[in-house]
Design an enzyme around this catalytic site. Structure first.
Site, PDB file in Angstrom:
ATOM      1  N   HIS A 157      21.918  -7.165  -2.388  1.00  0.00           N
ATOM      2  CA  HIS A 157      23.216  -7.495  -2.965  1.00  0.00           C
ATOM      3  C   HIS A 157      23.190  -7.289  -4.477  1.00  0.00           C
ATOM      4  O   HIS A 157      22.189  -7.578  -5.131  1.00  0.00           O
ATOM      5  CB  HIS A 157      23.580  -8.955  -2.671  1.00  0.00           C
ATOM      6  CG  HIS A 157      23.584  -9.309  -1.223  1.00  0.00           C
ATOM      7  ND1 HIS A 157      22.518  -9.923  -0.601  1.00  0.00           N
ATOM      8  CD2 HIS A 157      24.532  -9.116  -0.269  1.00  0.00           C
ATOM      9  CE1 HIS A 157      22.806 -10.104   0.684  1.00  0.00           C
ATOM     10  NE2 HIS A 157      24.017  -9.628   0.908  1.00  0.00           N
ATOM     11  N   ASP A 175      17.356  -6.483  -4.985  1.00  0.00           N
ATOM     12  CA  ASP A 175      17.974  -7.223  -3.886  1.00  0.00           C
ATOM     13  C   ASP A 175      19.050  -6.354  -3.237  1.00  0.00           C
ATOM     14  O   ASP A 175      19.665  -5.516  -3.900  1.00  0.00           O
ATOM     15  CB  ASP A 175      18.603  -8.502  -4.440  1.00  0.00           C
ATOM     16  CG  ASP A 175      19.046  -9.480  -3.373  1.00  0.00           C
ATOM     17  OD1 ASP A 175      18.317 -10.445  -3.108  1.00  0.00           O
ATOM     18  OD2 ASP A 175      20.151  -9.291  -2.813  1.00  0.00           O
ATOM     19  N   ASP A 191      15.975  -8.536   1.049  1.00  0.00           N
ATOM     20  CA  ASP A 191      16.939  -8.384   2.133  1.00  0.00           C
ATOM     21  C   ASP A 191      17.339  -6.933   2.380  1.00  0.00           C
ATOM     22  O   ASP A 191      18.187  -6.666   3.242  1.00  0.00           O
ATOM     23  CB  ASP A 191      18.175  -9.265   1.905  1.00  0.00           C
ATOM     24  CG  ASP A 191      18.569  -9.403   0.454  1.00  0.00           C
ATOM     25  OD1 ASP A 191      18.019  -8.685  -0.391  1.00  0.00           O
ATOM     26  OD2 ASP A 191      19.440 -10.250   0.159  1.00  0.00           O
ATOM     27  N   HIS A 248      23.301 -14.197  -8.386  1.00  0.00           N
ATOM     28  CA  HIS A 248      24.762 -14.217  -8.236  1.00  0.00           C
ATOM     29  C   HIS A 248      25.426 -15.246  -9.149  1.00  0.00           C
ATOM     30  O   HIS A 248      26.652 -15.228  -9.301  1.00  0.00           O
ATOM     31  CB  HIS A 248      25.153 -14.518  -6.792  1.00  0.00           C
ATOM     32  CG  HIS A 248      24.819 -13.434  -5.831  1.00  0.00           C
ATOM     33  ND1 HIS A 248      25.186 -12.119  -6.033  1.00  0.00           N
ATOM     34  CD2 HIS A 248      24.142 -13.464  -4.643  1.00  0.00           C
ATOM     35  CE1 HIS A 248      24.744 -11.385  -5.011  1.00  0.00           C
ATOM     36  NE2 HIS A 248      24.104 -12.177  -4.171  1.00  0.00           N
TER      37      HIS A 248
END
Length: 342
Positions: A163, A161, A248, A125
């Site tokens: 995200h 991931d 995740d 990120h």
């Protein structure tokens, strides 16, 4: 003698403590290391990473961000509501970035057949000028830059991931030497990763996003790999494969909303290993991102380490979901102008 699968980690990563109730806790890495200690994987070798240099950090991040973060060394600070530091966080983040570069160097030199950097804090990120989403420096982007500066012309970064890796996308948005592919829950944090986000300028078509709704299965991920990621990657022919390996999307994860199993992650790892073996002499590096179910995370990492060390895994049987297939079709449509083999 076959080179080992290199696992890079260090006790300093456990000293990054964003807060007592923060999901990105030291217990994440501790659970991984405990499982690997209880069930060692033959053919692996644990190594100690080195810290990134200022020059290496500058390959991706602005002087302003580097100065800001270095000023937080030895302090507890709140960067944003999600991203906090403790006294050792800056040093851990510099070490995580260095581990990413070292993993690339060891694999390119043939001293490791592949590698997994078991690091904290995560990185995908972190944008060139902004830390966010639990991340300080963008480890995988720095690793990709390391490979380019070692003479490679084409690098693949694949991000599974839950995200979207907005920071990695931002780093290579206008470039065609680094192909970024991401499968992620969408719409979801951080709000980026729509199918039409395909890059700009010279990089148009070299950002590949497949954002799928929650409750996606192993079979959905198989379809994304086989019908989108792998055809594009095979046409791109990377000389190194990097994976932002977040876990995740596991069905037990308290933050994500997907239904992936540890064998599903192993199958994704197998797919990337097979790709690497077919196009770039097996050059494959995984870097730890998210994953907040301690059991789901540790079991999934262990399953991927088994694959790196020689095991082959295929996707479990099951059914695709109609929502995921619609999302996949949108992504394929957005990328077809740039990749005729779709």
């Amino acid at each position: 003698m076959t080179s080992p699968t290199l696992l890079l980690t260090d006790p300093l990563f456990l000293k990054h403590k964003p807060g007592p109730v923060h999901p990105e806790s030291p217990a994440r890495l501790q659970s991984i290391l405990s499982v690997l200690a209880r069930a060692p994987v033959e053919g692996t070798q644990v190594g100690q990473p080195r810290s990134a240099t200022e020059a290496e950090l500058s390959w991706v991040h602005t002087p302003e961000l580097r100065k800001y973060l270095s000023g937080l060394a030895g302090e507890e600070a709140v960067i944003d509501p999600d991203t906090r530091t403790s006294e050792d966080s800056y040093d851990a983040a510099v070490l995580a970035a260095g581990a990413a570069v070292q993993a690339v160097d060891e694999v390119l030199a043939g001293r490791a057949r592949n590698a997994f950097a078991l690091v904290r804090p995560p990185g995908h990120h972190a944008e060139p000028g902004r830390s966010m989403g639990f991340c300080l420096f963008n480890n995988v982007a720095i690793a990709a830059e390391a490979a380019r500066r070692r003479g490679l012309e084409r690098v693949l970064v694949l991000d599974w991931d839950v995200h979207h890796g907005n920071g990695t996308q931002a780093a290579f948005w206008e470039r065609r030497d680094v192909l970024y592919q991401s499968v992620h829950q969408y719409p979801y944090y951080p709000g980026t990763g729509a199918p039409h986000e395909v890059g700009a300028g010279e990089g148009k078509g070299f950002t590949v996003n497949c954002g799928i709704p929650g409750a996606a299965t192993d079979k959905d991920y198989q379809a994304v790999f086989e019908e989108l990621f792998l055809p594009i990657a095979e046409a791109f022919r990377p000389q190194l494969v990097l994976v932002s390996a977040g876990f995740d999307a596991h069905r037990a994860d308290p933050i994500g909303g997907m239904l992936v199993t540890e064998r599903g992650f192993a199958a994704m790892c197998s797919a990337m290993k097979s790709l690497a073996e077919s196009v770039c002499d097996g050059r494959l590096v995984l870097l730890l991102e998210g994953g907040y179910s301690l059991e789901g995370l540790s079991q999934s990492v262990h399953a991927c380490v088994e694959v790196l060390a020689g095991r082959r895994d295929s996707f479990p049987t099951g059914e695709t979901t109609s929502d995921a297939m619609r999302a996949l079709a949108q992504s394929r449509e957005a990328l077809k102008p740039y990749w005729p083999n779709l």
